[in-house]
Design a protein around this motif. Structure first.
Motif, mmCIF file in Angstrom:
data_model
loop_
_atom_site.group_PDB
_atom_site.id
_atom_site.type_symbol
_atom_site.label_atom_id
_atom_site.label_comp_id
_atom_site.label_asym_id
_atom_site.label_seq_id
_atom_site.Cartn_x
_atom_site.Cartn_y
_atom_site.Cartn_z
ATOM 1 N N LEU A 84 0.975 -1.342 0.034
ATOM 2 C CA LEU A 84 0.017 -0.185 0.055
ATOM 3 C C LEU A 84 0.798 1.193 -0.078
ATOM 4 O O LEU A 84 0.757 2.330 -0.390
ATOM 5 N N ARG A 139 0.602 5.366 -2.165
ATOM 6 C CA ARG A 139 0.006 6.546 -1.520
ATOM 7 C C ARG A 139 1.260 7.286 -1.110
ATOM 8 O O ARG A 139 2.458 6.943 -1.147
ATOM 9 N N PRO A 180 -9.864 4.175 -6.240
ATOM 10 C CA PRO A 180 -10.365 3.329 -5.248
ATOM 11 C C PRO A 180 -9.569 1.993 -5.291
ATOM 12 O O PRO A 180 -9.231 1.362 -4.084
ATOM 13 N N GLU A 181 -8.934 1.611 -6.558
ATOM 14 C CA GLU A 181 -8.270 0.532 -6.501
ATOM 15 C C GLU A 181 -6.949 0.240 -5.839
ATOM 16 O O GLU A 181 -6.324 -0.657 -5.751
ATOM 17 N N LYS A 222 -6.661 0.308 -2.765
ATOM 18 C CA LYS A 222 -7.140 -0.657 -1.785
ATOM 19 C C LYS A 222 -6.580 -2.003 -2.102
ATOM 20 O O LYS A 222 -6.655 -2.736 -1.075
ATOM 21 N N ASP A 252 -3.602 -3.295 -0.197
ATOM 22 C CA ASP A 252 -3.585 -3.124 1.222
ATOM 23 C C ASP A 252 -3.960 -4.719 1.916
ATOM 24 O O ASP A 252 -5.300 -4.949 1.689
ATOM 25 N N GLN A 276 -6.734 -5.676 4.697
ATOM 26 C CA GLN A 276 -7.944 -5.987 4.509
ATOM 27 C C GLN A 276 -8.367 -7.564 4.413
ATOM 28 O O GLN A 276 -9.632 -7.801 4.508
#
Length: 483
Positions: free
Chosen positions: A209, A213, A265-266, A268, A271, A274
């Motif tokens: 992730l 970001r 949104p992709e 995520k 990550d 989750q």
């Protein structure tokens, strides 16, 4: 091992590949020259949308893993020449197919896949891991006058992304700070195809992730300002100053693609937190296992080509120059459970049929022979005739005349055993030998890519396989050649 010889060969490889990389980046290749050749064969029906390459970096011994021979237990004073396998063989779910002990999980999903037992690595002279890895991943023997694209880059260029936001070529698990960095970088590249088709690198999947970001503590607004500054710096780089219009445009498109993923949104998908704890724990044997978990998430969310490596680090992992048996046992613990779970999860979600998974290594190992019969290569590993210490028990020398490749999904014939190696030393390929251009074209065949795909570089056609001569192994798909 002769370290002076190894260092000399490595420096020569780096020097030549560095020159080729610079040439690829700076050569003024007009955009008009990047035209795929016309289709000369009927369109191929695709069997797969996604490729996952599980890379066993460092030379995985076939006789210790997926092609076991006669088991010889360790006893002090045993002759090296007697040792063919240091693990007993165990049955798989496929009748008559045996793997070596420690791979029961993978053996339990072979009814959904196939095994090639007759892969022959190229004769590249002095055996160097990264030289053979370059050849496996690009299908071209180094060095080349231009930088050959990685198979993932060819697929990204020709097939495009499945999901327009997910990078079409993602490579996980390999760092470039652990030795032979420049050689590893040489094939983690799109070469002349352009930066936008190169790998999106995730050295540690557990922090995947973080790759999509802003750094911790940096606001999105500040990151956007940094991104703008980075684009300005990139415009002043050597590629922008000396490269072709195509190379400059490709670099800028690659930057824009990364920025688009950051705001989508992709993001995520990267990550792993989750995932339910029990799923995470099943995969978590380390960075490779978590790479398999992230590969699963990417495959079901629109990944195109995904590579997960056990990582090449000189004299570690599969690169067993001593303690071969104990190191192989640990490597099996690293790969067996997550690979088996990856197959099961993709099968249960309905994605395995359209996902081709490949497990491979650059070459195999043998206690006695360096290279292959009839092609003398200087020994790099000291192996005593009589084993008095357990550190010499296991496969150490580099063997290029027989190796195993596993495949699942993507139209592959289930339960197939293709090819054979001799049961006695040398354990060479003796039935249906397979070379790298056949492997590449089989992958392209599964995707429905035209086997005649090529681009004009330096005034000559550059094909996905050398001279366009590679042919797929149709038996892998239960197909026959139509004449």
């Amino acid at each position: 091992m002769n370290k002076d010889l190894h260092s000399s060969a490595r420096r020569d490889f780096v020097k030549k590949m560095g020159a080729a990389s610079l040439a690829a980046a700076s050569t003024s290749i007009p955009l008009a020259s990047f035209l795929s050749s016309c289709n000369s064969v009927p369109a191929i029906t695709s069997k797969a949308d996604t490729i996952i390459l599980l890379w066993m970096a460092g030379g995985m011994a076939h006789t210790e893993t997926f092609d076991p021979k006669a088991f010889v237990p360790y006893t002090k004073g045993v002759e090296s020449k007697r040792v063919l396998s240091t693990f007993p063989k165990v049955p798989t779910i496929v009748d008559g197919l045996h793997f070596s002990e420690g791979l029961e999980g993978i053996g339990g999903v072979m009814d959904k896949g196939a095994i090639i037992r007759s892969y022959k690595s190229a004769d590249l002279g002095h055996i160097l891991h990264t030289r053979h890895q370059y050849h496996w991943h690009t299908c071209y023997e180094p060095p080349q006058s231009v930088q050959a694209p990685h198979i993932g880059a060819w697929i990204a260029k020709e097939m495009g992304p499945v999901n327009p936001v997910i990078p079409p070529f993602i490579a996980m698990g390999q760092r470039f700070t652990v030795g032979e960095a420049e050689e590893l970088k040489a094939f983690h590249s799109a070469g002349f195809l352009g930066s936008e088709y190169g790998p999106f690198l995730i050295p540690d999947p557990s922090t995947g992730l973080d790759s999509v970001r802003p750094p911790q503590g940096m606001s999105l607004k500040r990151f956007e300002a940094r991104y703008k500054l980075y684009k300005e710096l990139a415009n002043k780089s050597k590629i922008m100053e000396g490269g072709s219009d195509y190379q400059r445009e490709s670099l800028m498109r690659s930057m824009e693609q990364s920025y688009r993923l950051l705001n989508s949104p992709e993001a995520k998908v990267f990550d792993l937190s989750q995932e339910p704890k029990e799923v995470y724990d099943t995969y978590n044997t380390g960075r490779f296992g978590l790479g398999c978990l992230l590969a699963k998430r990417l495959a079901v969310n629109g990944g195109r080509f995904i590579s997960v490596s056990t990582e090449y680090e000189p004299f570690l992992g599969w690169d067993t120059h001593e303690n071969g048996h104990t190191r192989a046992a640990k490597m099996k613990e690293l790969i067996d459970r997550p690979i088996a779970q990856l197959i099961k999860d993709l099968n249960e979600s309905g994605h395995l049929d359209r996902t081709l998974i490949i497990l491979a290594s650059e070459f195999s190992r043998d206690a006695i022979m360096e290279g292959r019969p009839g092609v003398p290569v200087k020994d790099q590993v000291d192996q005593p005739d009589i084993i008095q210490d357990e550190k010499f028990y296991g496969m150490h020398r580099h063997f290029t005349d027989g190796s195993s490749i596993l495949m699942w999904g993507g139209g592959v014939k289930k339960g197939l055993v293709y090819g054979k190696t001799a049961d006695e030393r040398p354990c060479s390929s003796i039935e249906n030998p397979v070379v790298i251009d056949q492997v590449h074209q089989s992958i392209y065949h599964a995707l429905g890519m035209d086997p005649e795909t090529n681009y004009t570089i330096e005034g000559r056609p550059f094909y996905t396989t050398p001279d366009g001569q590679g042919k797929p192994i149709l038996d892998l798909f239960g197909e026959r050649i139509v004449t």
